[in-house]
Design a protein around this motif. Sequence first.
Motif, mmCIF file in Angstrom:
data_model
loop_
_atom_site.group_PDB
_atom_site.id
_atom_site.type_symbol
_atom_site.label_atom_id
_atom_site.label_comp_id
_atom_site.label_asym_id
_atom_site.label_seq_id
_atom_site.Cartn_x
_atom_site.Cartn_y
_atom_site.Cartn_z
ATOM 1 N N MET A 143 0.860 -1.198 0.000
ATOM 2 C CA MET A 143 0.000 0.000 0.000
ATOM 3 C C MET A 143 0.895 1.247 0.000
ATOM 4 S SD MET A 143 -3.238 -1.121 0.249
ATOM 5 C CE MET A 143 -4.380 -0.099 1.181
ATOM 6 N N PRO A 144 0.448 2.362 -0.579
ATOM 7 C CA PRO A 144 1.271 3.549 -0.646
ATOM 8 C C PRO A 144 1.471 4.187 0.718
ATOM 9 C CG PRO A 144 -0.912 3.968 -1.540
ATOM 10 C CD PRO A 144 -0.850 2.522 -1.244
ATOM 11 N N ASN A 145 2.458 5.129 0.811
ATOM 12 C CA ASN A 145 2.744 5.799 2.075
ATOM 13 C C ASN A 145 1.555 6.620 2.542
ATOM 14 O OD1 ASN A 145 5.348 4.798 2.383
ATOM 15 N ND2 ASN A 145 6.242 6.407 1.116
ATOM 16 N N THR A 146 0.851 7.255 1.608
ATOM 17 C CA THR A 146 -0.314 8.053 1.973
ATOM 18 C C THR A 146 -1.539 7.155 2.031
ATOM 19 O OG1 THR A 146 0.620 9.986 0.847
ATOM 20 C CG2 THR A 146 -1.723 10.028 1.354
ATOM 21 N N PRO A 147 -2.165 7.021 3.202
ATOM 22 C CA PRO A 147 -3.308 6.114 3.315
ATOM 23 C C PRO A 147 -4.454 6.527 2.394
ATOM 24 C CG PRO A 147 -2.498 6.738 5.480
ATOM 25 C CD PRO A 147 -1.811 7.630 4.496
ATOM 26 N N ARG A 163 -8.047 7.475 1.093
ATOM 27 C CA ARG A 163 -9.201 8.190 1.642
ATOM 28 C C ARG A 163 -10.494 7.634 1.066
ATOM 29 N NH1 ARG A 163 -7.348 13.482 -1.165
ATOM 30 N NH2 ARG A 163 -7.005 11.808 -2.662
ATOM 31 N N SER A 164 -10.472 7.252 -0.186
ATOM 32 C CA SER A 164 -11.665 6.776 -0.890
ATOM 33 C C SER A 164 -11.405 5.376 -1.424
ATOM 34 C CB SER A 164 -12.003 7.723 -2.050
ATOM 35 O OG SER A 164 -10.863 7.947 -2.863
ATOM 36 N N LEU A 165 -12.347 4.459 -1.144
ATOM 37 C CA LEU A 165 -12.263 3.085 -1.624
ATOM 38 C C LEU A 165 -13.534 2.810 -2.418
ATOM 39 C CD1 LEU A 165 -10.884 3.242 1.403
ATOM 40 C CD2 LEU A 165 -10.620 0.785 1.053
ATOM 41 N N LEU A 166 -13.381 2.662 -3.725
ATOM 42 C CA LEU A 166 -14.519 2.546 -4.631
ATOM 43 C C LEU A 166 -14.802 1.094 -4.978
ATOM 44 C CD1 LEU A 166 -16.623 3.803 -6.580
ATOM 45 C CD2 LEU A 166 -14.781 3.965 -8.291
ATOM 46 N N PHE A 167 -16.029 0.642 -4.686
ATOM 47 C CA PHE A 167 -16.453 -0.708 -5.042
ATOM 48 C C PHE A 167 -16.780 -0.803 -6.526
ATOM 49 C CE2 PHE A 167 -17.825 -1.326 -0.479
ATOM 50 C CZ PHE A 167 -17.030 -2.437 -0.234
ATOM 51 N N CYS A 193 -10.525 2.744 -12.077
ATOM 52 C CA CYS A 193 -9.139 3.138 -11.812
ATOM 53 C C CYS A 193 -8.858 4.572 -12.246
ATOM 54 C CB CYS A 193 -8.177 2.182 -12.506
ATOM 55 S SG CYS A 193 -8.132 0.528 -11.773
ATOM 56 N N GLN A 194 -9.714 5.110 -13.111
ATOM 57 C CA GLN A 194 -9.549 6.488 -13.582
ATOM 58 C C GLN A 194 -10.462 7.468 -12.843
ATOM 59 O OE1 GLN A 194 -10.404 6.041 -17.761
ATOM 60 N NE2 GLN A 194 -8.668 4.664 -18.104
ATOM 61 N N SER A 195 -11.139 7.001 -11.799
ATOM 62 C CA SER A 195 -12.139 7.823 -11.096
ATOM 63 C C SER A 195 -11.539 8.805 -10.107
ATOM 64 C CB SER A 195 -13.107 6.900 -10.346
ATOM 65 O OG SER A 195 -12.427 6.239 -9.279
ATOM 66 N N GLY A 196 -10.266 8.627 -9.780
ATOM 67 C CA GLY A 196 -9.654 9.439 -8.738
ATOM 68 C C GLY A 196 -9.674 8.782 -7.378
ATOM 69 N N ALA A 197 -10.290 7.591 -7.280
ATOM 70 C CA ALA A 197 -10.315 6.867 -6.008
ATOM 71 C C ALA A 197 -8.904 6.419 -5.644
ATOM 72 C CB ALA A 197 -11.236 5.655 -6.101
ATOM 73 N N ASP A 198 -8.602 6.458 -4.355
ATOM 74 C CA ASP A 198 -7.287 6.015 -3.893
ATOM 75 C C ASP A 198 -7.159 4.494 -3.945
ATOM 76 O OD1 ASP A 198 -6.468 8.636 -3.308
ATOM 77 O OD2 ASP A 198 -7.419 8.555 -1.342
ATOM 78 N N ALA A 199 -8.277 3.800 -3.821
ATOM 79 C CA ALA A 199 -8.278 2.341 -3.908
ATOM 80 C C ALA A 199 -9.536 1.894 -4.642
ATOM 81 C CB ALA A 199 -8.218 1.701 -2.525
ATOM 82 N N VAL A 200 -9.397 0.859 -5.435
ATOM 83 C CA VAL A 200 -10.531 0.258 -6.138
ATOM 84 C C VAL A 200 -10.728 -1.138 -5.567
ATOM 85 C CG1 VAL A 200 -11.319 -0.675 -8.347
ATOM 86 C CG2 VAL A 200 -10.272 1.598 -8.247
ATOM 87 N N VAL A 201 -11.953 -1.402 -5.111
ATOM 88 C CA VAL A 201 -12.267 -2.686 -4.487
ATOM 89 C C VAL A 201 -13.084 -3.519 -5.473
ATOM 90 C CG1 VAL A 201 -13.282 -3.856 -2.509
ATOM 91 C CG2 VAL A 201 -12.321 -1.547 -2.237
ATOM 92 N N ALA A 256 2.448 0.224 -13.496
ATOM 93 C CA ALA A 256 2.797 0.983 -12.301
ATOM 94 C C ALA A 256 1.813 2.128 -12.112
ATOM 95 C CB ALA A 256 4.227 1.514 -12.411
ATOM 96 N N GLY A 257 1.740 2.594 -10.890
ATOM 97 C CA GLY A 257 0.876 3.736 -10.610
ATOM 98 C C GLY A 257 -0.576 3.338 -10.513
ATOM 99 N N GLY A 258 -1.411 4.363 -10.351
ATOM 100 C CA GLY A 258 -2.837 4.110 -10.234
ATOM 101 C C GLY A 258 -3.229 3.781 -8.812
ATOM 102 N N PRO A 259 -4.512 3.521 -8.588
ATOM 103 C CA PRO A 259 -4.988 3.245 -7.238
ATOM 104 C C PRO A 259 -4.551 1.869 -6.743
ATOM 105 C CG PRO A 259 -6.732 2.863 -8.822
ATOM 106 C CD PRO A 259 -5.578 3.438 -9.599
#
Length: 284
Positions: free
Chosen positions: A1-5, A7-11, A24-32, A62-65
């Motif tokens: 997981m990245p250093n910055t926790p 904030r948003s987890l998108l189902f 993955c292009q929504s701006g969510a920090d994590a995609v579930v 590389a990169g992305g949520p």
Amino acid sequence: MPNTPARSLLFVPGHQAARFDKACQSGADAVVLDLEDAVPPERKDEARAQIAQWLAARAGGAGGPVIAIRINAAGTPWHAADAALCGHPAVGALMLPKAEDAAVLRALAAQLPAVALLPLVETARGMARVQELAAAPGVQRLVFGTIDFQADLDIEGDGLELLYFRSRMTLASRVAGILPPVDGVSTAIDDAARIEADTLQARRLGFGAKLCIHPRQVAPVNQGFAPTPAQIQWARRVIQADAASGGAPVAVDGKMIDKPVVLKARAVLRAAGEPGQASTAAKE
């Protein structure tokens, strides 16, 4: 997981692969990628296959949520195969629904040592054992499944009705030294003001993130957890004053600052992505 926790987890429903890249292009920090509630029983195997195919195509990217998978609960016919899928190197986190038994988390941690565990607390039994869940190996943060929890306890309302339980999760997280918990979903999709208000409530209660069920919820959730410009400026003044005083008592904006205030300022700057703050742990 990245250093910055996150904030948003998108189902995203696990049997709708066409939505994965969009999520993955929504701006969510994590995609579930959801193999549980969003997928009917007869399509569980198909959903797992779709996720596996998408992960294989994503390998090396590389990169992305952060990519997380919500697996099916322990004791279901799909649990073992779902957990095995989380061993893919592109998967950063596993969300366990109906989390009630720390032994299940210990088994998952032993099987998947590189994957962050996100126990979803959504039953009375899970809440009663929340401290044990928070302290289990591999657990990065707790997640509050508010809708299922209300149904299990026959609670009507998501505000004061859940205050005690949210506070229990914040306390358990702090005692265990893990990241602040993730709040449950807001059912409103197009009401940005409502979503931001729900996020600010969670933030005031010590939560650090929120579940999202639609891409339109991501921006107000991220905004709700982001420090305001005024908070960032205040934090910078505190850090600068503390450094200049060598840790001795000093006043900022007419108020004395001490170690807890300095730690709060560091947390604000860390949330804002300021360099030099990521090394300070959530356990401060």
